[in-house]
Design a protein around this motif. Structure first.
Motif: not given
Length: 117
Positions: A79-82, A89-93
């Motif tokens: 989870l930390a590595a993700l 992905l949040s910014n891209a979205w």
């Protein structure tokens, strides 16, 4: 690891499946609080059985794979590595959502391209 942990919710009953073995073997489980467990505990004659079996429950090899998978998940701090990927992905979205192309696609998906809508 589970959505309920991210939302600070403690479910009474939770069904777990699919990825618990890391995709190596099929396995599913139903986990419950001690209170729920005790409510169904008793001899078969008492009729207190909690019918929760899954097709893929109790396979010893799948259980070992699940334990190993969960150990690796914790050891590798998955989870930390993700987190960087999640941020990316949040910014891209976010940038996609405000693009004219996406707005057009959204209108099309919701049927607003049809006459009279």
């Amino acid at each position: 690891m589970f959505a309920c942990e991210h939302e600070d919710i403690e479910p009474d009953i939770m069904a777990i499946g699919k990825g618990i073995t890391g995709g190596y073997l099929p396995l599913a489980a139903t986990v419950a609080t001690e209170e729920i467990y005790q409510a169904f505990l008793g001899p078969a004659e008492a009729g207190r059985t909690f019918y929760h079996g899954h097709t893929y429950t109790g396979n010893p090899l799948a259980c070992v794979a699940a334990i190993a998978s969960l150990d690796l998940f914790e050891q590798d701090q998955t989870l930390a590595a993700l987190q960087p990927k999640i941020a990316y992905l949040s910014n891209a979205w976010s940038s996609l959502r405000i693009s004219p192309w996406w707005q057009h696609q959204t209108m099309w998906l919701h049927g607003r391209n049809r006459a009279g809508k």
